[in-house]
Design a protein around this motif. Structure first.
Motif, PDB file in Angstrom:
ATOM      1  N   ILE A   1      52.707  41.880  12.303  1.00 21.09           N
ATOM      2  CA  ILE A   1      53.291  42.455  13.528  1.00 21.09           C
ATOM      3  C   ILE A   1      54.654  43.071  13.233  1.00 21.09           C
ATOM      4  N   ALA A   2      55.465  42.372  12.430  1.00 18.98           N
ATOM      5  CA  ALA A   2      56.790  42.901  12.090  1.00 18.98           C
ATOM      6  C   ALA A   2      56.676  44.191  11.287  1.00 18.98           C
TER       7      ALA A   2
ATOM      8  N   ARG B   1      43.719  54.049  14.556  1.00 22.03           N
ATOM      9  CA  ARG B   1      44.917  54.717  14.045  1.00 22.03           C
ATOM     10  C   ARG B   1      44.628  56.174  13.686  1.00 22.03           C
TER      11      ARG B   1
ATOM     12  N   PRO C   1      49.806  51.400   7.915  1.00 17.45           N
ATOM     13  CA  PRO C   1      49.966  50.209   8.765  1.00 17.45           C
ATOM     14  C   PRO C   1      48.636  49.643   9.253  1.00 17.45           C
TER      15      PRO C   1
ATOM     16  N   GLN D   1      54.184  46.378  11.371  1.00 19.78           N
ATOM     17  CA  GLN D   1      53.690  47.455  12.210  1.00 19.78           C
ATOM     18  C   GLN D   1      54.760  47.959  13.180  1.00 19.78           C
ATOM     19  N   LYS D   2      55.661  47.091  13.599  1.00 16.06           N
ATOM     20  CA  LYS D   2      56.753  47.539  14.475  1.00 16.06           C
ATOM     21  C   LYS D   2      57.718  48.460  13.747  1.00 16.06           C
ATOM     22  N   LYS D   3      57.894  48.209  12.445  1.00 21.57           N
ATOM     23  CA  LYS D   3      58.796  49.057  11.681  1.00 21.57           C
ATOM     24  C   LYS D   3      58.167  50.388  11.312  1.00 21.57           C
ATOM     25  N   SER D   4      56.824  50.436  11.322  1.00 20.50           N
ATOM     26  CA  SER D   4      56.110  51.656  10.894  1.00 20.50           C
ATOM     27  C   SER D   4      56.083  52.699  11.995  1.00 20.50           C
TER      28      SER D   4
END
Length: 283
Positions: free
Chosen positions: A277-278, A179, A212, A280-283
């Motif tokens: 996973i949810a 990251r 994240p 990280q998708k929003k981040s």
């Protein structure tokens, strides 16, 4: 198989069959374990005696469910405590390592990076034995020389945490480093130009960007710690984590309560992974 290239029907059928068999191979043992957690029998095997919740909620012998089995609950608490300690240490040190290897150039940097990766390729049981021998030798030397008996160097939770931390921190470092490589350092420079100090810029700009990955590394470290067996087996004391407790139970003879514990672990691990996973998708 390349989707854009048309394949003969037989090749496509063979490929689909291979994928299906692969996932069946992965899922079938887990499905069997889950099913026998509800079998109304003293043994986790055929024949099927009927459906029951007793292996989860039973409170009278000979059927004691998971939620009334004090040794199992105590072992789950011990594993959660160890996992929390290992995860916090791994994320803290992994974040420092990520900055060290991505922001600084120094002599022997490559060697230090290889040494950091080394625990990943060493078998867990070898790692556990090495740590046990080193700590026991050090403890015996201190006791003989100074008369101090350092309990932290004897088999127990401290050694379990340090043993797991020795290789899990590498995973956390790799996750956070991936990251950090995507971070635009000009954002830090802009904060510095606006009057922020170096630590303030890192705290207010860089760390939120890394959040994240840090959370993901925490979850991965916790799951790896919770299910670790080989290294833990060599370092455990009287307070046994869940994997060691289940292993001891298996030596006495398996019962469906272990299937129930395994099912709860699968559900908990899946929920943690899906939540990560949810997020990280929003981040």
């Amino acid at each position: 198989m390349i989707p854009s290239i048309r394949q003969p029907r037989a090749v496509r059928l063979a490929y689909n069959a291979y994928v299906a068999l692969f996932f069946v191979y992965l899922a079938l043992p887990l499905a069997v374990v889950s099913v026998f957690a509800f079998n109304d029998s003293q043994f986790p095997s055929l024949p099927w005696e009927g459906f029951t919740w007793a292996w989860f909620f039973g409170d009278a012998r000979p059927v004691i469910g998971v939620f009334h089995e004090r040794p199992i609950l105590r072992a789950i608490g011990t594993s959660a405590f160890v996992g929390l300690c290992v995860s916090l240490l791994s994320v803290a040190v992994g974040t420092c390592n990520a900055f060290l290897f991505n922001r600084h150039r120094f002599r022997l940097r490559g060697l230090l990076y290889v040494l950091m990766l080394l625990p990943l390729v060493i078998p867990g049981i070898v790692l556990g034995i090495s740590i046990l021998v080193f700590s026991s030798t050090l403890a015996n030397g201190v006791e003989d020389g100074m008369g101090w008996d350092i309990e932290a160097l004897r088999p127990g939770l401290v050694l379990v945490v340090l043993g797991q931390f020795s290789f899990i921190t590498t995973i956390a470092t790799l996750v956070i480093s991936a990251r950090l490589r995507k971070f635009d350092e000009s954002l830090e420079e802009a904060a510095l130009n606006l009057g922020a100090g170096r630590l303030t810029a890192v705290r207010t700009v860089t760390l939120p960007f890394l959040a994240p990955a840090m959370i993901g590394a925490f979850v991965v470290a916790f799951l790896m710690s919770f299910e670790n067996f080989n290294t833990t087996l060599m370092l455990v004391g009287s307070d046994a984590p869940l994997t060691i407790t289940m292993f001891d139970r298996l030596k006495e003879g398996s019962t469906p309560v272990l299937n129930a514990v395994s099912l709860l672990l699968m559900i908990g691990s899946s929920l943690l992974a899906l939540g990560m996973i949810a997020f990280q998708k929003k981040s």
